[in-house]
Design an enzyme around this catalytic site. Structure first.
Site, PDB file in Angstrom:
ATOM      1  N   ARG A   1       0.846  -1.189   0.000  1.00 55.80           N
ATOM      2  CA  ARG A   1       0.000   0.000   0.000  1.00 55.80           C
ATOM      3  C   ARG A   1       0.888   1.248   0.000  1.00 55.80           C
ATOM      4  O   ARG A   1       1.864   1.318   0.757  1.00 55.80           O
ATOM      5  CB  ARG A   1      -0.931   0.027   1.222  1.00 55.80           C
ATOM      6  CG  ARG A   1      -2.080  -0.967   1.172  1.00 55.80           C
ATOM      7  CD  ARG A   1      -3.100  -0.600   0.107  1.00 55.80           C
ATOM      8  NE  ARG A   1      -4.249  -1.497   0.103  1.00 55.80           N
ATOM      9  CZ  ARG A   1      -4.343  -2.609  -0.626  1.00 55.80           C
ATOM     10  NH1 ARG A   1      -3.331  -2.973  -1.391  1.00 55.80           N
ATOM     11  NH2 ARG A   1      -5.429  -3.357  -0.586  1.00 55.80           N
TER      12      ARG A   1
ATOM     13  N   GLU B   1      -3.732   7.177  -6.004  1.00 56.42           N
ATOM     14  CA  GLU B   1      -3.844   6.349  -7.197  1.00 56.42           C
ATOM     15  C   GLU B   1      -5.103   6.703  -7.983  1.00 56.42           C
ATOM     16  O   GLU B   1      -6.168   6.875  -7.393  1.00 56.42           O
ATOM     17  CB  GLU B   1      -3.868   4.867  -6.814  1.00 56.42           C
ATOM     18  CG  GLU B   1      -2.568   4.412  -6.154  1.00 56.42           C
ATOM     19  CD  GLU B   1      -2.537   2.928  -5.824  1.00 56.42           C
ATOM     20  OE1 GLU B   1      -3.539   2.222  -6.117  1.00 56.42           O
ATOM     21  OE2 GLU B   1      -1.531   2.476  -5.275  1.00 56.42           O
TER      22      GLU B   1
ATOM     23  N   HIS C   1      -0.301  -0.515 -10.111  1.00 54.58           N
ATOM     24  CA  HIS C   1      -0.990  -1.351  -9.127  1.00 54.58           C
ATOM     25  C   HIS C   1      -1.551  -2.620  -9.785  1.00 54.58           C
ATOM     26  O   HIS C   1      -2.760  -2.832  -9.838  1.00 54.58           O
ATOM     27  CB  HIS C   1      -2.108  -0.562  -8.437  1.00 54.58           C
ATOM     28  CG  HIS C   1      -2.458  -1.147  -7.095  1.00 54.58           C
ATOM     29  ND1 HIS C   1      -2.981  -0.393  -6.069  1.00 54.58           N
ATOM     30  CD2 HIS C   1      -2.374  -2.413  -6.607  1.00 54.58           C
ATOM     31  CE1 HIS C   1      -3.205  -1.158  -5.013  1.00 54.58           C
ATOM     32  NE2 HIS C   1      -2.839  -2.397  -5.321  1.00 54.58           N
TER      33      HIS C   1
END
Length: 324
Positions: A238, A267, A286
């Site tokens: 994270r 993000e 990601h």
């Protein structure tokens, strides 16, 4: 009457069939659903399948019939577990199915940063290979084999990374974790260290901790200062675990050698973020679990959790904070 469920993820047909067999399924057509629209949809649902909707007191107050929220992810930081527990709402996630896929990506990041793969790939494609000063030592990177890897967070994915490191690359494995992991110590020769010791001794530092109030911003300026100037920092868990400004400064000042990132504080990462212009940073969007098979398995697990939580007829993966 079948329970009513709201599905807020794109699912394979097999997962939809599983849900439809046992439930009345509502599947909004919108890609991005507003909070107002969500509030209208949840008033009489028994279950929700999602991976990013914030499940908090405000939403739970509108969902009087809600019994379960099934997250199609291993993480569940979108759950207010205290509020869910107070209302008797089950929360589930999809552990195990993505462990090896994420561990594969961690090693892709390690190798890409150590051997400067994106940087040198770009150089070749720009026709700069062979230009004066652009060869030989200018292309040198770091060895991964027989180096020391430090894993911060020795959960299932951390152990999968340790297995690859020890058995595949003959690396010395250090780890920092809330509890000791005797099985990993025996299987991979992993050695327990405090966080500070791990940062000081590791060539590659892999952050795999869960996001909690205690771990948020756990890696800050003082931690980068402890790392070797040849260290590579990898984050595939994270972005909020790291003080991103401190990371940028450590990279700019060459306090550390490189970073390899699959996650960010915001993000999608903003276009002007300095991380995108630094040559010693590998950046991915990601994609930790992003393979067809793993995402299919995650979807089927999430669907099974949803149905099982409502029918109570099969094992499901309840998040630890909500297990009775």
């Amino acid at each position: 009457m079948k329970p009513k469920v709201l599905v807020l993820k794109q699912l394979p047909e097999e997962a939809k069939q599983l849900i439809r067999e046992h439930c009345q399924m509502i599947e909004p057509q919108e890609n991005l659903i507003s909070r107002e629209r969500l509030t209208a949809l949840i008033s009489d649902v028994d279950g929700i399948l999602t991976n990013d909707v914030r499940i908090d007191s405000e939403l739970l107050d509108e969902a009087k019939q809600l019994k379960i929220v099934s997250n199609q992810s291993v993480g569940y930081n979108n759950f207010d577990t205290a509020a869910m527990s107070a209302r008797g709402v089950i929360g589930t996630h999809t552990p195990f199915v993505l462990d090896n896929t994420v561990a594969d990506l961690v090693f892709a990041l390690i190798l890409a940063a150590a051997r400067r793969v994106p940087e040198l790939d770009s150089l070749v494609k720009q026709g700069k290979w062979g230009e004066p000063g652009n060869g030989g030592e200018a292309h040198f990177g770091l060895d991964v084999h027989h180096a020391t890897i430090g894993i911060v967070g020795m959960g299932r994915i951390g152990e999968a990374v340790a297995r690859r490191a020890a058995l595949g690359f003959d690396m010395k494995v250090l780890y920092s974790n809330r509890t000791r992991k005797p099985d990993a110590e025996e299987a991979y020769g992993a050695q327990y260290r405090s966080l500070d010791q791990l940062l000081e001794q590791s060539d590659f530092i892999v952050l795999m901790a869960p996001i909690t109030s205690e771990t948020t911003r756990m890696i800050r300026s003082e931690h980068f200062e402890r790392m070797k100037p040849t260290a590579v920092f990898v984050n595939a868990s994270r972005g909020q675990l790291v003080d991103e400004l401190a990371l940028i400064e450590a990279l700019k000042s060459k306090q550390i050698y490189a970073a390899a990132l699959d996650v960010y504080d915001i993000e999608p990462i903003e276009a002007g973020n300095p991380l995108l212009s630094l040559p010693n940073v590998v950046t991915l969007p990601h994609i930790g679990s992003a393979t067809s098979k793993t995402r299919y398995d995650m979807a089927m697990t999430a669907a099974n959790n949803l149905v099982g939580g409502l029918l109570k007829d099969r094992p499901i993966y309840v998040v630890p904070e909500l297990q009775s």
